[in-house]
Design an enzyme around this catalytic site. Structure first.
Site, PDB file in Angstrom:
ATOM      1  N   CYS A  38      -2.005  -4.686   4.675  1.00 22.62           N
ATOM      2  CA  CYS A  38      -0.515  -4.082   3.604  1.00 22.62           C
ATOM      3  C   CYS A  38      -0.654  -2.849   4.312  1.00 22.62           C
ATOM      4  O   CYS A  38      -1.571  -1.740   5.351  1.00 22.62           O
ATOM      5  CB  CYS A  38      -1.843  -3.482   2.714  1.00 22.62           C
ATOM      6  SG  CYS A  38      -1.490  -2.387   1.631  1.00 22.62           S
ATOM      7  N   CYS A  57      -0.772   0.601   3.119  1.00 22.10           N
ATOM      8  CA  CYS A  57      -2.408   0.699   3.770  1.00 22.10           C
ATOM      9  C   CYS A  57      -2.345   1.925   4.362  1.00 22.10           C
ATOM     10  O   CYS A  57      -3.502   2.734   4.495  1.00 22.10           O
ATOM     11  CB  CYS A  57      -2.886  -0.382   3.018  1.00 22.10           C
ATOM     12  SG  CYS A  57      -3.591  -0.704   1.331  1.00 22.10           S
TER      13      CYS A  57
END
Lengths: 104, 272
Positions: free
Chosen positions: A29, A32
């Site tokens: 991700c 993230c």
């Protein structure tokens, strides 16, 4: 210090902390990864005052389900073990510290 | 890796910005969709681009891109999903990855900010803009992909490959997303699918979604003569700043934005 939380350690760690902030993330991700330096900085800044934890949703799907994480990054704030706020998506670190300051 | 300037968009504005950042000796990364997805690619003939009359949109884009490549610009295919300022840099997420730079040039063309009913309300609760980011959270469950580009089809294939049950809506005019705490269903052009997640894959994010707090007027990014926006280190050029929506205007603005961004990066470097 940043703590990597698992299903086994989560409740013990969270219940022992008056205030906690948990970042649900995964290594596939991008957003993230963007958040990671801010989370690290907050963990240092609030050392001893706030438990700053990370939960890898791939390794801990049960925790992700329990908190109804439907998009990552999701940052959940807990006071005495109860959720008081959550922020979904990438945002500047000040947004998180603001929640912490209001609840310290 | 860290760059001096990151350019969002690979059309005339973005490529011109990249060439001019390189001309100032600064590093630059251009992040864009495949060239074939640029609206200019489909233009049959562009007759008012100075010095290069009669080219097709595809020919023009190909030449501009080659020029930027020769100048030493780095390229990366993908869609920018979000940005965040961190210290003196901008962090930019691209699909499941990220890059950072001292300055950013937004040259992503016109993106409509109009959202579908339910989209904003259920964002992060089953509405997602990134299949590679959130797909894993929906393994083994029914999802919908609302796709407007060829890349969206590839993202749908990715979702199938990780075990999502995908309903694909190709370029629907309108969709309505329903659910209370989480997405339950989506109806596009009259067809309904019961799903746990809706991936909305448009060609580009709206500027204000990409840069929270960005000043816009009438849907276009507000810029000054240096193509600076109201956000520090963020410049804009091309169609996203307003009409005329033409290649020559975009290239000119790209030149200014590129020089301004390079100067910003140089100043930031000096400050340390």
């Amino acid at each position: 210090m940043l703590k990597h939380l698992t299903e086994e350690t989560f409740d013990t760690e969270i219940n022992a902390a008056p205030l906690a902030m948990v970042d649900f993330w995964a290594d596939w991700c991008g957003p993230c990864k963007m958040l990671a330096p801010a989370i690290d900085a907050i963990a240092q800044q609030y050392e001893g005052k706030v438990l700053v934890g990370k939960v890898n949703v791939d390794d801990e799907p049960e925790l992700a389900r329990r908190f109804g994480v439907m998009s990552i990054p999701t940052v959940v704030f807990l006071k005495n073990g109860l959720e008081l706020d959550r922020k979904v998506g990438v945002m500047p670190g000040e947004i998180f510290t603001q929640v912490l300051e209001e609840n310290l | 890796m860290s760059y001096d300037v990151l350019v969002i968009g690979g059309g005339p504005a973005g490529l011109s910005a990249a060439v001019n950042v390189r001309a100032r000796g600064r590093s630059v990364l251009v992040v864009s969709n495949p060239a074939e997805e640029n609206p200019l690619w489909r233009a049959e003939k562009v007759d008012n681009y100075l010095g290069l009359p009669g080219r097709s949109g595809a020919e023009l884009l190909t030449e501009l891109r080659a020029h930027a490549e020769r100048s030493g610009a780095a390229f990366r295919e993908g869609k920018v999903l979000s940005t965040v300022p961190m210290g003196k840099e901008w962090y930019v997420s691209i699909g499941s990855d990220m890059e950072n730079a001292r300055a950013v040039v937004l040259a992503a063309g016109v993106a409509r900010a109009k959202k579908f009913p339910g989209e904003a309300e259920l964002l992060g609760r089953g509405v997602s803009y990134c299949a590679t980011c959130d797909g894993m959270l929906y393994r083994g469950r029914p999802v919908a992909v609302v796709g407007y580009t060829e890349s969206a089809r590839r993202e749908a294939d990715f979702l199938r490959s990780i075990g999502c049950d995908v309903t694909y809506f190709a370029r629907p005019r309108t969709c309505v997303i329903t659910g209370e705490d989480a997405v339950r269903s989506v109806t596009c052009d009259g067809e309904t699918a019961e799903v746990a997640c809706v991936f909305l894959l448009r060609p580009a994010m709206a500027p204000t979604d990409l840069f929270p707090g960005l000043a816009v007027e009438g849907g276009y990014v507000t810029v000054d003569r240096k193509m600076a926006t109201n956000l520090p280190g963020v410049f804009a050029a091309g169609d996203c700043t307003g009409g005329p929506l033409q290649a020559a205007k975009a290239a000119g603005e790209g030149l200014i934005a590129g020089q301004s961004a390079a100067a910003w990066a140089a100043a930031a470097e000096k400050e340390g």
